[in-house]
Design a protein around this motif. Sequence first.
Motif, PDB file in Angstrom:
ATOM      1  N   SER A 183       0.823  -1.200   0.000  1.00  0.00           N
ATOM      2  CA  SER A 183       0.000   0.000   0.000  1.00  0.00           C
ATOM      3  C   SER A 183       0.864   1.260   0.000  1.00  0.00           C
ATOM      4  O   SER A 183       0.580   2.229  -0.722  1.00  0.00           O
ATOM      5  CB  SER A 183      -0.912  -0.004   1.232  1.00  0.00           C
ATOM      6  OG  SER A 183      -1.683   1.187   1.290  1.00  0.00           O
TER       7      SER A 183
ATOM      8  N   ARG B  22       2.370   1.770  -3.427  1.00  0.00           N
ATOM      9  CA  ARG B  22       1.384   2.319  -4.367  1.00  0.00           C
ATOM     10  C   ARG B  22       1.206   3.821  -4.162  1.00  0.00           C
ATOM     11  O   ARG B  22       1.069   4.582  -5.126  1.00  0.00           O
ATOM     12  CB  ARG B  22       0.040   1.599  -4.212  1.00  0.00           C
ATOM     13  CG  ARG B  22       0.007   0.211  -4.839  1.00  0.00           C
ATOM     14  CD  ARG B  22      -1.413  -0.317  -4.921  1.00  0.00           C
ATOM     15  NE  ARG B  22      -1.983  -0.569  -3.604  1.00  0.00           N
ATOM     16  CZ  ARG B  22      -1.868  -1.715  -2.957  1.00  0.00           C
ATOM     17  NH1 ARG B  22      -1.200  -2.722  -3.496  1.00  0.00           N
ATOM     18  NH2 ARG B  22      -2.424  -1.872  -1.763  1.00  0.00           N
TER      19      ARG B  22
ATOM     20  N   SER C   2       4.523  -2.900  -4.811  1.00  0.00           N
ATOM     21  CA  SER C   2       3.095  -2.566  -4.772  1.00  0.00           C
ATOM     22  C   SER C   2       2.231  -3.725  -5.246  1.00  0.00           C
ATOM     23  O   SER C   2       1.067  -3.844  -4.878  1.00  0.00           O
ATOM     24  CB  SER C   2       2.816  -1.327  -5.622  1.00  0.00           C
ATOM     25  OG  SER C   2       2.936  -1.614  -6.992  1.00  0.00           O
TER      26      SER C   2
ATOM     27  N   LYS D 233       1.486   4.164 -11.756  1.00  0.00           N
ATOM     28  CA  LYS D 233       0.644   3.106 -11.204  1.00  0.00           C
ATOM     29  C   LYS D 233       1.203   1.750 -11.633  1.00  0.00           C
ATOM     30  O   LYS D 233       1.997   1.657 -12.576  1.00  0.00           O
ATOM     31  CB  LYS D 233      -0.798   3.241 -11.674  1.00  0.00           C
ATOM     32  CG  LYS D 233      -1.002   3.059 -13.171  1.00  0.00           C
ATOM     33  CD  LYS D 233      -2.478   3.197 -13.529  1.00  0.00           C
ATOM     34  CE  LYS D 233      -2.693   3.004 -15.034  1.00  0.00           C
ATOM     35  NZ  LYS D 233      -4.133   3.110 -15.398  1.00  0.00           N
TER      36      LYS D 233
END
Length: 199
Positions: free
Chosen positions: A4, A7, A49, A16
């Motif tokens: 998390s 990300r 991520s 992303k």
Amino acid sequence: MIPSLSRRILAIFGWKACKSVALADKCVLIGAPHTTNWDFPLTLLGLSSMGVKFNWAAKHTLFFWPLGILMKALGGMSVDRHRGASFLEGILARFASQEKLVLAIAPEGTRAKSPYWKAGFYTIAHRAGVPIGLGYIDYARKVIGIEKVMLASGDMQGDLDIIRAYYRDRVGKFPQNQSDIRIQERVATAQHEPAAERE
């Protein structure tokens, strides 16, 4: 928590991660295109991520103290380029003995443009009998992803056609430095020779 956080850090910089396929516990993971030193930290964040725990190889001269401690903690495995054959056998032995091993490799081997990819990723996958994950870093879309997994069939040129098509629209930070996705003919031919003959 770590995926998390990774990300969130990527999002701060407008990036992303996208993982649409499952990776096997043991596989070779291609990282391409490779045109800048920024590829490495972005890849670390991207794979983190995605929850992908991986190892990567680098030349042994980079594993000096104390930096070597950090590099190994991040999954680094040192490579003595003067002992290529023994390193290959060592990697194959690790694939045979470990239950989990995702080995990330940048086949271009350099940030500068090259007429060929290095064949190591294919040789390892084929001889170890593990799949190849096609990971990419696309600066045009700011996406780090893994969207295809394939087996090394033994038909290197046929497999390279599939790989070439997959990476066709992936853009590195410096597109002019992206290497051609092909293997030197003498190396490709050697893949079809029995191991005893190669030795």
